[in-house]
Design a protein around this motif. Structure first.
Motif, PDB file in Angstrom:
ATOM      1  N   VAL A   1      54.576  43.133  61.592  1.00 13.80           N
ATOM      2  CA  VAL A   1      53.378  43.098  62.427  1.00 13.80           C
ATOM      3  C   VAL A   1      52.353  42.182  61.768  1.00 13.80           C
ATOM      4  CG1 VAL A   1      51.525  44.518  63.394  1.00 13.80           C
ATOM      5  CG2 VAL A   1      53.843  45.428  63.258  1.00 13.80           C
ATOM      6  N   ALA A   2      51.680  41.362  62.560  1.00 14.23           N
ATOM      7  CA  ALA A   2      50.685  40.421  62.052  1.00 14.23           C
ATOM      8  C   ALA A   2      49.289  41.027  62.145  1.00 14.23           C
ATOM      9  CB  ALA A   2      50.731  39.119  62.840  1.00 14.23           C
ATOM     10  N   TYR A   3      48.614  41.094  60.996  1.00 17.24           N
ATOM     11  CA  TYR A   3      47.222  41.554  60.931  1.00 17.24           C
ATOM     12  C   TYR A   3      46.352  40.337  60.651  1.00 17.24           C
ATOM     13  CZ  TYR A   3      49.088  46.258  60.562  1.00 17.24           C
ATOM     14  OH  TYR A   3      49.747  47.441  60.803  1.00 17.24           O
ATOM     15  N   PRO A   4      45.394  40.027  61.539  1.00 21.50           N
ATOM     16  CA  PRO A   4      44.551  38.858  61.282  1.00 21.50           C
ATOM     17  C   PRO A   4      43.597  39.087  60.116  1.00 21.50           C
ATOM     18  CG  PRO A   4      43.898  39.946  63.329  1.00 21.50           C
ATOM     19  CD  PRO A   4      45.106  40.662  62.821  1.00 21.50           C
ATOM     20  N   VAL A   5      43.470  38.078  59.277  1.00 25.29           N
ATOM     21  CA  VAL A   5      42.492  38.076  58.190  1.00 25.29           C
ATOM     22  C   VAL A   5      41.368  37.155  58.653  1.00 25.29           C
ATOM     23  CG1 VAL A   5      42.055  37.516  55.779  1.00 25.29           C
ATOM     24  CG2 VAL A   5      44.267  38.471  56.465  1.00 25.29           C
ATOM     25  N   VAL A   6      40.159  37.702  58.731  1.00 27.96           N
ATOM     26  CA  VAL A   6      39.030  36.996  59.329  1.00 27.96           C
ATOM     27  C   VAL A   6      37.957  36.741  58.283  1.00 27.96           C
ATOM     28  CG1 VAL A   6      37.250  37.116  61.127  1.00 27.96           C
ATOM     29  CG2 VAL A   6      39.504  38.107  61.544  1.00 27.96           C
ATOM     30  N   GLU A   7      37.392  35.562  58.339  1.00 29.91           N
ATOM     31  CA  GLU A   7      36.287  35.174  57.469  1.00 29.91           C
ATOM     32  C   GLU A   7      35.053  34.982  58.342  1.00 29.91           C
ATOM     33  OE1 GLU A   7      36.044  31.194  55.274  1.00 29.91           O
ATOM     34  OE2 GLU A   7      37.064  32.545  53.871  1.00 29.91           O
ATOM     35  N   TYR A   8      33.932  35.533  57.904  1.00 27.97           N
ATOM     36  CA  TYR A   8      32.672  35.377  58.628  1.00 27.97           C
ATOM     37  C   TYR A   8      31.523  35.374  57.645  1.00 27.97           C
ATOM     38  CZ  TYR A   8      31.545  40.346  58.044  1.00 27.97           C
ATOM     39  OH  TYR A   8      31.229  41.572  57.527  1.00 27.97           O
ATOM     40  N   THR A   9      30.356  34.988  58.113  1.00 27.74           N
ATOM     41  CA  THR A   9      29.155  34.984  57.287  1.00 27.74           C
ATOM     42  C   THR A   9      28.181  36.005  57.853  1.00 27.74           C
ATOM     43  OG1 THR A   9      29.480  32.654  56.786  1.00 27.74           O
ATOM     44  CG2 THR A   9      27.301  33.562  56.350  1.00 27.74           C
TER      45      THR A   9
END
Length: 156
Positions: free
Chosen positions: A73-81
């Protein structure tokens, strides 16, 4: 005559159990929906980018044999400020196969100002999937139990 009484007693307990089990699941679904609503009420919004997909094969037990139909299963890794200007990265707790997001895709991130590491992607699955699953299962099972109980009352 004694067999019928035992049968009716067992039927009543099973019906009561179905209604109670369904009601419990419905309550859990409502609590999870309340958690999502409370999170949305306090959440800050920011634009984020999916920087990678973390592929995992989730198994609840180490002793379970690997089945051939288990897919990662693919879990998104998210970058934000965050609003304070601090760059943050988090892995979504909601994964899927095929992936719901692609690397480089822009997403809206919801996070609490007091704990920006507890972030979620502003999407249906991350906010509403669990409440709908629990609430839906609870509603169906409690509804069936109630219908059986009402049908049994009409017969007697």
């Amino acid at each position: 005559m004694q067999v019928q009484v035992r049968g009716q007693g067992a039927r009543r307990w099973i019906t009561f159990g179905a209604i109670a089990f369904g009601a419990l699941f419905l309550v859990v679904g409502l609590v999870l929906a309340g958690v999502s609503v409370a999170f949305l009420a306090d959440a800050e919004r920011a634009q984020g980018t999916v920087v990678s997909l973390e592929w995992r094969s989730d198994h609840s037990s180490a002793s379970r044999k690997k089945r051939t139909d288990d897919k990662p299963v693919a879990y998104p890794v998210v970058e934000y400020t965050s609003a304070q200007g601090t760059p943050r990265t988090f892995r979504s707790s909601t994964g899927s196969n095929p992936p719901s997001y692609e690397v480089g895709e822009r997403v809206e991130v919801l996070y609490r100002a007091d704990s920006p590491d507890e972030a979620r992607i502003n999407g249906f699955a991350s906010l509403w999937l669990l409440p709908l699953i629990f609430g839906g299962i609870g509603l169906v099972i409690a509804g069936i139990g109630t219908a059986v109980a009402l049908a049994g009352r009409r017969r007697s």
